[in-house]
Design an enzyme around this catalytic site. Structure first.
Site, PDB file in Angstrom:
ATOM      1  N   GLU A 250      -8.943   5.011   5.028  1.00  0.00           N
ATOM      2  CA  GLU A 250      -8.797   3.787   4.539  1.00  0.00           C
ATOM      3  C   GLU A 250      -7.351   2.911   5.009  1.00  0.00           C
ATOM      4  O   GLU A 250      -6.545   3.784   5.775  1.00  0.00           O
ATOM      5  CB  GLU A 250      -8.695   3.943   3.006  1.00  0.00           C
ATOM      6  CG  GLU A 250      -9.835   4.402   2.155  1.00  0.00           C
ATOM      7  CD  GLU A 250      -9.460   4.351   0.798  1.00  0.00           C
ATOM      8  OE1 GLU A 250      -8.535   4.219   0.166  1.00  0.00           O
ATOM      9  OE2 GLU A 250     -10.290   4.968   0.005  1.00  0.00           O
ATOM     10  N   LYS A 252      -3.699   2.038   5.059  1.00  0.00           N
ATOM     11  CA  LYS A 252      -2.542   2.168   4.097  1.00  0.00           C
ATOM     12  C   LYS A 252      -1.811   0.884   4.024  1.00  0.00           C
ATOM     13  O   LYS A 252      -1.163   0.557   4.868  1.00  0.00           O
ATOM     14  CB  LYS A 252      -1.656   3.253   4.341  1.00  0.00           C
ATOM     15  CG  LYS A 252      -0.711   3.501   3.329  1.00  0.00           C
ATOM     16  CD  LYS A 252       0.438   4.690   3.775  1.00  0.00           C
ATOM     17  CE  LYS A 252       1.156   5.383   2.624  1.00  0.00           C
ATOM     18  NZ  LYS A 252       1.986   4.405   1.976  1.00  0.00           N
ATOM     19  N   ARG A 257       1.113  -0.879  -5.755  1.00  0.00           N
ATOM     20  CA  ARG A 257      -0.073  -0.180  -6.234  1.00  0.00           C
ATOM     21  C   ARG A 257      -0.348  -0.772  -7.634  1.00  0.00           C
ATOM     22  O   ARG A 257       0.725  -0.641  -8.583  1.00  0.00           O
ATOM     23  CB  ARG A 257       0.351   1.068  -6.526  1.00  0.00           C
ATOM     24  CG  ARG A 257      -0.626   2.174  -7.219  1.00  0.00           C
ATOM     25  CD  ARG A 257      -1.619   2.709  -6.026  1.00  0.00           C
ATOM     26  NE  ARG A 257      -2.370   4.189  -6.695  1.00  0.00           N
ATOM     27  CZ  ARG A 257      -2.138   5.315  -6.290  1.00  0.00           C
ATOM     28  NH1 ARG A 257      -1.014   5.492  -5.449  1.00  0.00           N
ATOM     29  NH2 ARG A 257      -2.677   6.227  -6.682  1.00  0.00           N
ATOM     30  N   ARG A 273       3.170   1.093 -10.577  1.00  0.00           N
ATOM     31  CA  ARG A 273       3.415   2.528 -10.029  1.00  0.00           C
ATOM     32  C   ARG A 273       4.230   3.291 -10.860  1.00  0.00           C
ATOM     33  O   ARG A 273       4.121   4.118 -11.015  1.00  0.00           O
ATOM     34  CB  ARG A 273       3.779   2.474  -8.650  1.00  0.00           C
ATOM     35  CG  ARG A 273       4.541   3.729  -8.165  1.00  0.00           C
ATOM     36  CD  ARG A 273       3.623   4.242  -7.132  1.00  0.00           C
ATOM     37  NE  ARG A 273       4.302   5.570  -6.736  1.00  0.00           N
ATOM     38  CZ  ARG A 273       4.738   5.875  -5.600  1.00  0.00           C
ATOM     39  NH1 ARG A 273       4.373   5.200  -4.599  1.00  0.00           N
ATOM     40  NH2 ARG A 273       5.106   6.909  -5.347  1.00  0.00           N
ATOM     41  N   GLU A 303      -4.353  -1.660  -3.799  1.00  0.00           N
ATOM     42  CA  GLU A 303      -3.211  -2.123  -3.620  1.00  0.00           C
ATOM     43  C   GLU A 303      -3.041  -3.654  -3.604  1.00  0.00           C
ATOM     44  O   GLU A 303      -3.937  -4.333  -3.028  1.00  0.00           O
ATOM     45  CB  GLU A 303      -2.900  -1.565  -2.062  1.00  0.00           C
ATOM     46  CG  GLU A 303      -1.520  -1.884  -1.656  1.00  0.00           C
ATOM     47  CD  GLU A 303      -0.427  -0.610  -1.915  1.00  0.00           C
ATOM     48  OE1 GLU A 303      -0.727   0.065  -3.110  1.00  0.00           O
ATOM     49  OE2 GLU A 303       0.512  -0.647  -1.450  1.00  0.00           O
ATOM     50  N   PHE A 342      -9.334   0.559  -4.281  1.00  0.00           N
ATOM     51  CA  PHE A 342      -9.909   1.880  -3.508  1.00  0.00           C
ATOM     52  C   PHE A 342     -10.141   3.076  -4.532  1.00  0.00           C
ATOM     53  O   PHE A 342     -10.519   4.097  -3.777  1.00  0.00           O
ATOM     54  CB  PHE A 342      -8.400   2.553  -2.509  1.00  0.00           C
ATOM     55  CG  PHE A 342      -7.564   2.561  -3.245  1.00  0.00           C
ATOM     56  CD1 PHE A 342      -6.992   3.414  -4.031  1.00  0.00           C
ATOM     57  CD2 PHE A 342      -6.362   1.707  -2.729  1.00  0.00           C
ATOM     58  CE1 PHE A 342      -5.751   3.746  -4.364  1.00  0.00           C
ATOM     59  CE2 PHE A 342      -5.016   1.564  -3.345  1.00  0.00           C
ATOM     60  CZ  PHE A 342      -4.905   2.883  -4.239  1.00  0.00           C
ATOM     61  N   ARG A 417       1.084  14.798  -6.061  1.00  0.00           N
ATOM     62  CA  ARG A 417       0.884  14.652  -4.456  1.00  0.00           C
ATOM     63  C   ARG A 417       0.175  15.844  -3.769  1.00  0.00           C
ATOM     64  O   ARG A 417       0.695  16.817  -3.398  1.00  0.00           O
ATOM     65  CB  ARG A 417       2.396  14.960  -3.872  1.00  0.00           C
ATOM     66  CG  ARG A 417       2.771  13.902  -2.736  1.00  0.00           C
ATOM     67  CD  ARG A 417       4.294  13.906  -2.287  1.00  0.00           C
ATOM     68  NE  ARG A 417       4.975  12.795  -2.841  1.00  0.00           N
ATOM     69  CZ  ARG A 417       4.785  11.778  -2.303  1.00  0.00           C
ATOM     70  NH1 ARG A 417       4.014  11.185  -1.591  1.00  0.00           N
ATOM     71  NH2 ARG A 417       5.611  10.699  -3.122  1.00  0.00           N
ATOM     72  N   LYS A 423      -1.451  10.595   4.142  1.00  0.00           N
ATOM     73  CA  LYS A 423      -0.974   9.557   4.742  1.00  0.00           C
ATOM     74  C   LYS A 423      -0.890   9.792   6.214  1.00  0.00           C
ATOM     75  O   LYS A 423      -0.210  10.806   6.514  1.00  0.00           O
ATOM     76  CB  LYS A 423       0.006   8.953   4.125  1.00  0.00           C
ATOM     77  CG  LYS A 423       1.394   9.635   3.933  1.00  0.00           C
ATOM     78  CD  LYS A 423       2.393   8.916   3.220  1.00  0.00           C
ATOM     79  CE  LYS A 423       3.574   9.668   2.698  1.00  0.00           C
ATOM     80  NZ  LYS A 423       4.509   9.175   1.762  1.00  0.00           N
TER      81      LYS A 423
HETATM   82  P1  ATP Z   1       5.359   5.521   1.326  1.00  0.00           P
HETATM   83  O1  ATP Z   1       6.764   5.555   1.084  1.00  0.00           O
HETATM   84  O2  ATP Z   1       5.063   6.255   2.513  1.00  0.00           O
HETATM   85  O3  ATP Z   1       4.920   4.174   1.263  1.00  0.00           O
HETATM   86  P2  ATP Z   1       5.003   6.330  -1.222  1.00  0.00           P
HETATM   87  O4  ATP Z   1       5.943   7.655  -1.494  1.00  0.00           O
HETATM   88  O5  ATP Z   1       5.122   5.135  -1.921  1.00  0.00           O
HETATM   89  O6  ATP Z   1       4.589   6.360   0.494  1.00  0.00           O
HETATM   90  P3  ATP Z   1       2.558   7.794  -1.020  1.00  0.00           P
HETATM   91  O7  ATP Z   1       1.944   8.712  -2.108  1.00  0.00           O
HETATM   92  O8  ATP Z   1       2.881   8.317   0.175  1.00  0.00           O
HETATM   93  O9  ATP Z   1       3.600   6.860  -1.607  1.00  0.00           O
HETATM   94  O10 ATP Z   1       1.395   6.670  -0.826  1.00  0.00           O
HETATM   95  C1  ATP Z   1       0.577   6.388  -1.650  1.00  0.00           C
HETATM   96  C2  ATP Z   1       0.914   5.007  -1.628  1.00  0.00           C
HETATM   97  O11 ATP Z   1       0.394   4.035  -0.830  1.00  0.00           O
HETATM   98  C3  ATP Z   1       0.211   4.040  -3.114  1.00  0.00           C
HETATM   99  O12 ATP Z   1       0.924   4.270  -3.977  1.00  0.00           O
HETATM  100  C4  ATP Z   1       0.006   2.855  -2.506  1.00  0.00           C
HETATM  101  O13 ATP Z   1       0.705   2.082  -3.097  1.00  0.00           O
HETATM  102  C5  ATP Z   1       0.221   2.989  -0.967  1.00  0.00           C
HETATM  103  N1  ATP Z   1      -1.501   2.608  -0.646  1.00  0.00           N
HETATM  104  C6  ATP Z   1      -1.752   1.722   0.301  1.00  0.00           C
HETATM  105  N2  ATP Z   1      -3.065   1.706   0.650  1.00  0.00           N
HETATM  106  C7  ATP Z   1      -3.466   2.712   0.030  1.00  0.00           C
HETATM  107  C8  ATP Z   1      -5.182   3.373   0.037  1.00  0.00           C
HETATM  108  N3  ATP Z   1      -5.923   2.769   0.660  1.00  0.00           N
HETATM  109  N4  ATP Z   1      -4.949   4.318  -1.098  1.00  0.00           N
HETATM  110  C9  ATP Z   1      -4.049   4.960  -1.692  1.00  0.00           C
HETATM  111  N5  ATP Z   1      -2.869   4.304  -1.765  1.00  0.00           N
HETATM  112  C10 ATP Z   1      -2.649   3.295  -0.835  1.00  0.00           C
END
Ligand code: ATP
Length: 568
Positions: A250, A252, A257, A273, A303, A342, A417, A423
């Site tokens: 998907e 990102k 969130r 979040r 998102e 999503f 996690r 990712k």
């Molecule tokens: P980063 O700092 O890399 O943005 P993060 O630590 O905030 O990541 P991760 O768990 O790495 O969080 O990534 C999940 C986040 O990515 C989610 O909280 C959401 O906000 C965002 N996101 C964007 N697109 C998607 C998707 N298709 N599915 C899930 N999460 C997504």
């Protein structure tokens, strides 16, 4: 239960900084707490009167608290103000004033936990004109019934400055030890807490129904579920190892969130979040979901991104302007949003969190009528690397951060996690650098151009297992002059006298000023090296400030395990 018993515990907790000792004290105390007070006490040890997501605001002005202290101690308001100026802490001010209280003003009976809780809620519920005086009167009735030490803590609670250093996980661990005799059951408690992030409900269930009751804790519409997070890998091959065969990819998106809950009556609530309610920030989104998503009762995730009038994605900074309490209507018009859905966690009486991704998203698709403002996340399901690469490039071209790879058979791992989501970001391709979300735990005074502000910030990663923050770098680059200038304003409200509990720093790294672990910053680092000077034993080299992560709580920062895994 007599509030004084909790005061004695507060007094002990205030003096210690070891997480383990804290857990010992709390678990011994929890064993003595009557069942009906357990939830209340769990909230109060966190300095709260309800679960955080309920956003109960006591709304007392410092001035009104000082007024109540003056009345209780029968001294002038001026005198109280003077003491406040000296101590800088409303709690110490109350204790000092009431220590000297004339003998005739003996406490009016015992203050129970129940009464304290009820009256604190009353303070929160009192609004409108004249409410500050009414709040002060309720506080007065509490202060009259407690000891000077009790007053110290009550005044801190009403102003939101209890700062005992106790985190949710400390309470959960202590409950686990108190009620199940061992820490072994922590996993079960953690699972329950991820689905129901409300320490009060967890405490109550544990006391009333034991571990069996906790096992049954399920999704409850209107109560946020801790969000699932994604793992990271260094090489694409690792993804293939973790998820052989067909995978889902998907986009990102770089937005915010959102977890949307619709109850049977049709009320929609939105959670961030951090699990804060953001419903009032996005009245437009509520309307779009009402019209475009079917289902009587549901919990879905997506998102939110900012778009322009043509539906084109706008940068994250544009969306941030929607994070406001005032002029919401004006900004709804100025900055339109779109939600990219999503996931589906609950629908009409059935929890979907243990169902496979494939099933969850297939159902979600059926629920959504697409429009400019409500769409499904871009998705491909394939095992063809060429196709994945084309998709990845297309997502980057759209302005996305990269892609999310998801295990078709994977369940929704709340608050974890896990390896069901990985990712794959643009930074991973070509460059070695990666970003970390770190917690600011200390400040070093600046010199020269930076005098009057901080020259560097001591930052920490979160050790989830030990529920503590361990230093990993000093951050001094990447901020503009303007940002540097506003640092004291942003940070000083979290300044504390001594190293906060749960913060671990080697002697060599002790900062000039300690901060309560609250602010999260995104930091880009070139490499991770061994370091005897940092608590983790590892340091991030050449750290560079990228942005504030206001959407993250301290406990949502990059974990020490993630950093250790990256080294491996
Ligand atoms: P980063 O700092 O890399 O943005 P993060 O630590 O905030 O990541 P991760 O768990 O790495 O969080 O990534 C999940 C986040 O990515 C989610 O909280 C959401 O906000 C965002 N996101 C964007 N697109 C998607 C998707 N298709 N599915 C899930 N999460 C997504």
């Amino acid at each position: 239960m007599d509030f004084q018993k909790l005061v004695d515990v507060y007094e002990q907790l205030e003096k210690i900084s070891s997480g383990n000792t804290m857990r010992e004290i709390l678990s011994e105390f929890f064993k003595t707490v009557p069942k009906e007070d357990l939830a209340l006490i769990s909230y109060l040890t966190l300095g709260q009167i309800a679960s955080e997501y309920e956003s109960v605001v006591l709304g007392m002005a410092e001035k009104s608290v000082l007024k109540a202290i003056a009345k209780t101690g029968a001294v002038s308001e001026q005198k109280v103000k003077e003491i406040m100026q000296k101590t800088g802490d409303v709690g110490l001010t109350a204790a000092q004033v009431l220590q000297k209280k004339p003998q005739t003003l003996v406490p009016l009976g015992k203050l129970t936990i129940h009464e304290l809780f009820e009256k604190l809620h009353k303070i929160a519920e009192t609004t409108g004109s004249g409410s500050q005086d009414q709040k002060a009167n309720i506080l007065l009735s509490l202060l009259q019934k407690t000891s000077p030490e009790g007053a110290k803590y009550i005044c801190r609670i009403v102003l939101g400055t209890l700062r005992m250093g106790v985190g949710d996980m400390t309470v959960i661990d202590s409950l686990s030890i108190a009620y199940t005799g061992e820490k072994k059951n922590k996993e079960l408690l953690e699972r329950a807490y991820n689905i129901c992030p409300d320490v009060g409900v967890i405490a109550e269930t544990l006391a009333a129904k034991g571990l069996k009751g906790l096992e049954k804790i399920d999704v409850h519409v209107g109560r946020p579920i801790k969000m699932m997070l994604a793992q990271r890998v260094k090489e694409w091959e690792e993804i293939q190892k973790k998820m052989p065969g067909k995978i889902a990819c998907e986009g990102k998106y770089d937005g915010e969130r959102i977890q949307a809950h619709r109850d049977k009556k049709g009320n929609i609530s939105l959670f961030s979040r951090r699990l804060d309610s953001v419903t009032d920030q996005f009245p437009d989104l509520v309307q779009y979901l009402e019209k475009q998503v079917s289902g009587k009762e549901y919990v879905i995730e997506g998102e939110v991104v900012a778009i322009d009038e043509n539906g084109k994605l706008q940068p994250f900074q544009v969306l941030m302007q929607r994070r406001r309490k005032h002029d919401v209507a004006e900004y709804v018009k100025k900055i339109p949003v779109q939600i990219k859905l999503f996931d589906l966690l609950y629908l009409d009486g059935k929890s979907y969190i243990d169902e496979a991704y494939e099933k969850r998203t297939a159902m979600l698709k059926k629920m959504v009528k697409k429009s400019k403002h409500v769409v499904l996340a871009d998705q491909i399901i394939t095992d063809d690397l060429g196709e994945i690469n084309t998709f990845f490039k297309a997502m980057l071209k759209d302005g996305d951060e990269g892609i999310m790879v998801k295990n078709l058979q994977g369940e929704y791992q709340a608050g974890t996690r896990g390896w069901n989501w990985i990712k794959w970001k643009k930074e991973y391709v070509g460059e070695l650098s990666d970003t970390f979300d770190l917690v600011v735990i200390g400040g070093l005074y600046g010199k020269g151009r930076r005098s009057g502000t901080y020259g560097a910030l001591l930052c920490a990663a979160y050790n989830k297992k030990k529920d503590q923050f361990e230093s990993v770098c000093k951050l001094g680059t990447g901020m503009t002059d303007e940002m540097l200038e506003e640092l004291p304003k942003r940070l000083d409200k979290y300044k504390v006298e001594k190293k906060p509990a749960r913060v671990v720093v080697k002697k060599e790294m002790e900062p000039d000023v300690w901060f309560e672990p609250k602010i999260v910053v995104e930091v880009l680092a070139a490499e991770i090296t061994k370091s005897p000077f940092h608590a983790l034993g590892l340091a991030l080299r050449f750290p560079r400030f990228i942005k504030y992560r206001e959407d993250k709580k301290a406990e949502q920062a990059t974990t020490t395990k993630e950093i250790e895994d990256m080294v491996k």
